[in-house]
Design a protein around this motif. Sequence first.
Motif, short mmCIF file in Angstrom:
data_model
loop_
_atom_site.label_atom_id
_atom_site.label_comp_id
_atom_site.label_asym_id
_atom_site.label_seq_id
_atom_site.Cartn_x
_atom_site.Cartn_y
_atom_site.Cartn_z
N MET A 16 47.02 37.06 36.15
CA MET A 16 45.93 36.54 35.80
C MET A 16 45.70 35.22 36.66
SD MET A 16 43.91 38.47 33.81
CE MET A 16 42.97 37.30 33.11
N ILE A 17 46.86 34.51 36.58
CA ILE A 17 46.80 33.32 37.43
C ILE A 17 46.63 33.52 38.92
CG2 ILE A 17 48.11 31.22 38.11
CD1 ILE A 17 49.38 31.00 35.24
N SER A 18 47.25 34.38 39.34
CA SER A 18 46.83 34.85 40.73
C SER A 18 45.58 35.33 41.12
CB SER A 18 47.99 35.83 41.10
OG SER A 18 49.58 35.46 40.76
N LEU A 19 45.19 36.06 40.34
CA LEU A 19 43.74 36.56 40.44
C LEU A 19 43.04 35.24 40.28
CD1 LEU A 19 43.64 39.77 38.26
CD2 LEU A 19 43.58 39.71 40.94
N ALA A 20 43.01 34.47 39.36
CA ALA A 20 42.17 33.19 39.32
C ALA A 20 42.16 32.44 40.70
CB ALA A 20 42.78 32.35 37.98
N ILE A 21 43.58 32.09 40.97
CA ILE A 21 43.67 31.48 42.37
C ILE A 21 42.97 32.03 43.48
CG2 ILE A 21 45.47 30.76 44.16
CD1 ILE A 21 47.43 30.08 41.64
N MET A 22 43.20 33.62 43.53
CA MET A 22 42.48 34.27 44.71
C MET A 22 40.85 34.10 44.49
SD MET A 22 44.56 37.81 44.88
CE MET A 22 43.58 38.31 46.12
N VAL A 23 40.45 34.06 43.49
CA VAL A 23 38.98 33.82 43.14
C VAL A 23 38.47 32.59 43.48
CG1 VAL A 23 37.07 33.61 41.42
CG2 VAL A 23 38.76 35.71 41.23
N ILE A 24 39.42 31.52 43.20
CA ILE A 24 38.83 30.03 43.54
C ILE A 24 39.00 29.97 45.16
CG2 ILE A 24 39.87 27.74 43.44
CD1 ILE A 24 40.85 28.18 40.80
N ILE A 25 39.99 30.49 45.65
CA ILE A 25 40.05 30.64 47.19
C ILE A 25 38.78 31.27 47.73
CG2 ILE A 25 41.31 31.52 49.13
CD1 ILE A 25 43.93 30.88 47.40
N LEU A 26 38.52 32.48 47.31
CA LEU A 26 37.36 33.13 47.73
C LEU A 26 36.10 32.31 47.77
CD1 LEU A 26 38.10 36.90 46.74
CD2 LEU A 26 38.38 35.95 48.89
N VAL A 27 35.79 31.74 46.55
CA VAL A 27 34.60 30.90 46.30
C VAL A 27 34.59 29.68 47.16
CG1 VAL A 27 33.53 29.30 44.62
CG2 VAL A 27 34.40 31.61 43.82
N ILE A 28 35.77 29.06 47.26
CA ILE A 28 35.95 27.98 48.44
C ILE A 28 35.69 28.57 49.72
CG2 ILE A 28 37.30 26.11 49.51
CD1 ILE A 28 38.81 25.97 46.76
N PHE A 29 36.23 29.48 50.09
CA PHE A 29 36.07 30.11 51.51
C PHE A 29 34.47 30.45 51.76
CE2 PHE A 29 35.54 33.90 54.25
CZ PHE A 29 36.16 33.25 55.38
N TYR A 30 34.03 31.03 50.64
CA TYR A 30 32.50 31.46 50.74
C TYR A 30 31.74 30.29 51.01
CZ TYR A 30 28.03 33.70 49.69
OH TYR A 30 26.72 34.37 49.62
N GLN A 31 32.04 29.32 50.00
CA GLN A 31 31.18 27.97 50.29
C GLN A 31 31.16 27.36 51.34
OE1 GLN A 31 32.64 25.62 46.58
NE2 GLN A 31 30.88 26.48 45.37
N LYS A 32 32.36 27.18 52.11
CA LYS A 32 32.44 26.83 53.46
C LYS A 32 31.86 27.63 54.32
CE LYS A 32 37.17 24.56 52.93
NZ LYS A 32 38.37 24.35 53.43
N LYS A 33 31.76 28.86 54.17
CA LYS A 33 30.97 29.75 55.34
C LYS A 33 29.36 29.65 55.09
CE LYS A 33 30.53 34.36 56.58
NZ LYS A 33 30.80 36.09 56.32
N ILE A 34 29.12 29.29 53.86
CA ILE A 34 27.69 28.91 53.88
C ILE A 34 27.21 27.66 54.42
CG2 ILE A 34 26.01 28.37 51.92
CD1 ILE A 34 27.22 30.25 50.11
N VAL A 35 28.19 26.44 54.03
CA VAL A 35 27.92 25.33 54.68
C VAL A 35 27.77 25.32 56.15
CG1 VAL A 35 28.67 23.17 54.75
CG2 VAL A 35 28.94 24.13 52.70
N ARG A 36 28.95 26.14 56.76
CA ARG A 36 28.93 26.24 58.20
C ARG A 36 27.70 26.91 58.66
NH1 ARG A 36 33.66 28.02 58.14
NH2 ARG A 36 33.40 30.30 58.25
N HIS A 37 27.24 28.06 58.12
CA HIS A 37 26.04 28.50 58.47
C HIS A 37 24.70 27.81 58.39
CE1 HIS A 37 23.46 31.92 59.05
NE2 HIS A 37 22.53 31.87 58.02
#
Length: 252
Positions: A16-37
Motif C-alpha cells: 500500500m505504501i509503495s502504491l501510494a508513493i507511485m501514485v504521488i510520483i505519477l501525480v508529480i510527474f503529470y503536473q510537471k508535464k502539464i506545467v512544461r506543456h
Amino acid sequence: MQNDLNLFFWLGTFIMISLAIMVIILVIFYQKKIVRHHNEQLKEQLRTNLIVEHKERERIAKELHDGLCSDLATIQNLVSVLELSPNKNMQAETIADLRDGVQLCYDEALRISYNLAPPLVNDNTISVLLNNYIKRVSKVSDLEFTFISNKPTFVLNEIQKFELYRIVQELIHNIIKHSYAKKAMINLVWQDDSLCLHLVDDGVKYSFDNQNKGLGLSNIKARIVQLQAEFIHDSTDDGNDISITIKRNEYD
C-alpha cells in the motif's frame, strides 16, 4: 499462524505504501508535464506575437516609405518649383498641385493610422467593421466586392475581432495587388458554436505553402495560430476559396 498474519500485514502495508508513493510520483510527474506543456504554449504564443509584430513593422515601414514619403518628396519638389518660378500662372498651378499633394498625404496618413488601430473595434461587431472596410476599399479599387453575413449568434472578443480584421485586410491587399481578380466575396456564416469566414476571388491561384511570393502569407498564418482558428485554402482554376473557422468560446 500469528507469524503468517504479521507477514501478510506488513507485506500488505508495504504494498500500500509503495502504491501510494507511485501514485504521488505519477501525480508529480503529470503536473510537471502539464506545467512544461503550458510553458511551451506560452513560448509559442510569444513567438507568434513577435512574428506578427515584426511583420506589422515591416509593412508599416514599407507603406510609409512607398506612400507617404513619396508624396512628401513630390510636395518638396513643388515647393522648389514655386520658389523659382516667376510665372504667375505657373505659380497658381503649382499651388493647386501642392494643395492636392497635401490632401493626398493627409489621406494616406489617415489610412495608415486607421490600419494601425481601427477605431471602434470594441463598439462594433465584426460584420460592421468588415462591411465598412469593404466600402472604403471599393472606392479606391476596380475590384467588385460582395459582403454577406447572416445574424450573429455570439460575440467575438476584441482580440478576435482585431486579428480577424487584420487577416481580411492582408488577404484583400494580396487580392488587389497580386491576383488580378475582378470579383471577390466575403461571407460570414454564423452558427451556434462557430463563425466561418469565407473569402472567394476569381484571381490567379496561389499557395500558402510557398513563402517566396511576398504575399505576407506567413503573417496571416501567424494570426491564424493566434486565433486558434481552423484554416482551409482551396485553389482552383476558377480562383481561390479561403475559409477561417473560429469556435465559440465556451464561456460566452
